[in-house]
Write a protein that holds these residues in place. Structure first.
Motif, PDB file in Angstrom:
ATOM      1  N   GLU A  45     -26.868 -24.357 -35.914  1.00  0.00           N
ATOM      2  CA  GLU A  45     -26.864 -23.605 -37.169  1.00  0.00           C
ATOM      3  C   GLU A  45     -27.980 -24.101 -38.075  1.00  0.00           C
ATOM      4  OE1 GLU A  45     -23.160 -23.563 -39.210  1.00  0.00           O
ATOM      5  OE2 GLU A  45     -22.105 -22.430 -37.640  1.00  0.00           O
ATOM      6  N   ASP A  47     -28.910 -23.331 -42.180  1.00  0.00           N
ATOM      7  CA  ASP A  47     -28.568 -22.647 -43.434  1.00  0.00           C
ATOM      8  C   ASP A  47     -27.429 -21.655 -43.245  1.00  0.00           C
ATOM      9  OD1 ASP A  47     -30.602 -24.053 -44.735  1.00  0.00           O
ATOM     10  OD2 ASP A  47     -32.094 -22.519 -44.274  1.00  0.00           O
ATOM     11  N   GLN A  49     -26.605 -19.963 -40.690  1.00  0.00           N
ATOM     12  CA  GLN A  49     -26.874 -18.921 -39.707  1.00  0.00           C
ATOM     13  C   GLN A  49     -26.770 -19.506 -38.301  1.00  0.00           C
ATOM     14  OE1 GLN A  49     -27.791 -15.412 -40.116  1.00  0.00           O
ATOM     15  NE2 GLN A  49     -27.192 -15.639 -37.970  1.00  0.00           N
ATOM     16  N   SER A  50     -26.112 -18.782 -37.385  1.00  0.00           N
ATOM     17  CA  SER A  50     -25.892 -19.272 -36.028  1.00  0.00           C
ATOM     18  C   SER A  50     -26.997 -18.796 -35.083  1.00  0.00           C
ATOM     19  CB  SER A  50     -24.540 -18.786 -35.505  1.00  0.00           C
ATOM     20  OG  SER A  50     -23.492 -19.345 -36.269  1.00  0.00           O
ATOM     21  N   TYR A  51     -27.410 -19.700 -34.193  1.00  0.00           N
ATOM     22  CA  TYR A  51     -28.458 -19.411 -33.214  1.00  0.00           C
ATOM     23  C   TYR A  51     -28.030 -19.897 -31.838  1.00  0.00           C
ATOM     24  CZ  TYR A  51     -31.442 -18.889 -37.351  1.00  0.00           C
ATOM     25  OH  TYR A  51     -31.979 -18.502 -38.561  1.00  0.00           O
ATOM     26  N   GLN A  71     -30.414 -14.976 -32.653  1.00  0.00           N
ATOM     27  CA  GLN A  71     -29.717 -15.157 -33.924  1.00  0.00           C
ATOM     28  C   GLN A  71     -28.505 -14.234 -33.965  1.00  0.00           C
ATOM     29  OE1 GLN A  71     -31.213 -13.362 -37.695  1.00  0.00           O
ATOM     30  NE2 GLN A  71     -31.582 -15.476 -38.315  1.00  0.00           N
ATOM     31  N   TRP A  72     -27.396 -14.750 -34.499  1.00  0.00           N
ATOM     32  CA  TRP A  72     -26.193 -13.942 -34.610  1.00  0.00           C
ATOM     33  C   TRP A  72     -26.363 -12.905 -35.713  1.00  0.00           C
ATOM     34  CZ3 TRP A  72     -22.096 -12.845 -31.824  1.00  0.00           C
ATOM     35  CH2 TRP A  72     -20.996 -12.235 -32.420  1.00  0.00           C
ATOM     36  N   ASP A  73     -26.161 -11.637 -35.348  1.00  0.00           N
ATOM     37  CA  ASP A  73     -26.233 -10.529 -36.296  1.00  0.00           C
ATOM     38  C   ASP A  73     -24.810 -10.128 -36.666  1.00  0.00           C
ATOM     39  OD1 ASP A  73     -26.236  -7.620 -37.134  1.00  0.00           O
ATOM     40  OD2 ASP A  73     -28.393  -7.965 -36.978  1.00  0.00           O
ATOM     41  N   VAL A  74     -24.435 -10.381 -37.918  1.00  0.00           N
ATOM     42  CA  VAL A  74     -23.065 -10.129 -38.359  1.00  0.00           C
ATOM     43  C   VAL A  74     -22.732  -8.650 -38.270  1.00  0.00           C
ATOM     44  CG1 VAL A  74     -21.470 -10.275 -40.312  1.00  0.00           C
ATOM     45  CG2 VAL A  74     -23.066 -12.160 -39.851  1.00  0.00           C
ATOM     46  N   TYR A  82     -34.674 -13.461 -31.594  1.00  0.00           N
ATOM     47  CA  TYR A  82     -35.258 -13.969 -32.838  1.00  0.00           C
ATOM     48  C   TYR A  82     -36.650 -14.551 -32.629  1.00  0.00           C
ATOM     49  CZ  TYR A  82     -35.700 -16.278 -37.338  1.00  0.00           C
ATOM     50  OH  TYR A  82     -36.133 -16.664 -38.584  1.00  0.00           O
TER      51      TYR A  82
END
Length: 204
Positions: A45, A47, A49-51, A71-74, A82
């Motif tokens: 992670e 900031d 945000q999950s990767y 990158q995880w897109d909510v 990414y």
């Protein structure tokens, strides 16, 4: 859970690696991601945000392949591409943080013709990972990051070189000093695949 899949019954190539999500009693498949002889996933992670970073190692013909960061897109509830990073028979990604800065180290295993190649440490610049430091490795299989006191270390598992006694390779431990990793110890290993760090009663 992310599974890295290296090949199927037809051989190496573009094979889907899979992402699974816990539903309260078991894991359900929620996404397939096209990978090329994937050896490893690394999650981290930045900031909030999950990767996920995948180490693409071999497509059946070539070792010089791009590895990918997702990158995880909510909004889509899935991982999206990414960043693409050129790697050489990549076997492992290792994420770590030093002084609040995020880093990724890739274990490059081999080119299409050579085992004695550099592995690379990348640093997050606020938008993407940029090459920060190259470290000499020999058919690297694994990086392990760990801390002892206020010091950060990286251990590399060097596996093979196509010379005399090819599997008798020294693996190496690097220490972070003044913004760079420097070698502090070599350890004789035989076809090393992995390092794992742990503590028992305060001892490392």
């Amino acid at each position: 859970l992310a599974v890295s899949q290296i090949r199927d019954n037809t051989g190496y190539g573009n094979i889907y690696s899979e992402i699974y999500k816990w539903n309260g009693s078991q894991f359900d498949n929620i996404q397939g991601i096209s990978t090329q002889g994937a050896n490893n996933w690394e999650s981290f992670e930045i900031d909030g945000q999950s990767y996920l970073a995948v180490a693409n190692g071999y497509d059946g013909t070539y070792f010089n392949l791009n590895s990918e960061i997702y990158q995880w897109d909510v909004s889509q509830s899935q991982f999206i591409p990414y960043q693409t990073i050129a790697t050489e028979g990549a076997y492992d990604w290792e994420s770590f943080i030093i002084d609040g800065e995020s880093y990724l180290a890739v274990a490059n295993h081999q080119t299409d013709s050579d085992y004695t190649i550099d592995s690379v440490v990348y640093k997050w610049d606020g938008a993407e990972f940029v090459s920060y430091q190259t470290l000499a490795t020999t058919a690297a299989y694994d990086w392990e990051s760990f801390s002892i006191g206020d010091k950060t270390y990286l251990a590399v598992a060097n596996h093979y070189d196509d010379v005399t006694n090819p599997y008798q390779q020294n693996s190496e431990i690097f220490e972070w000093n003044n913004g760079q990793f420097t070698s502090i110890q070599t350890i004789a290993t035989a076809g090393a695949y992995s390092w794992e760090s742990f503590e028992i009663n305060g001892e490392s």
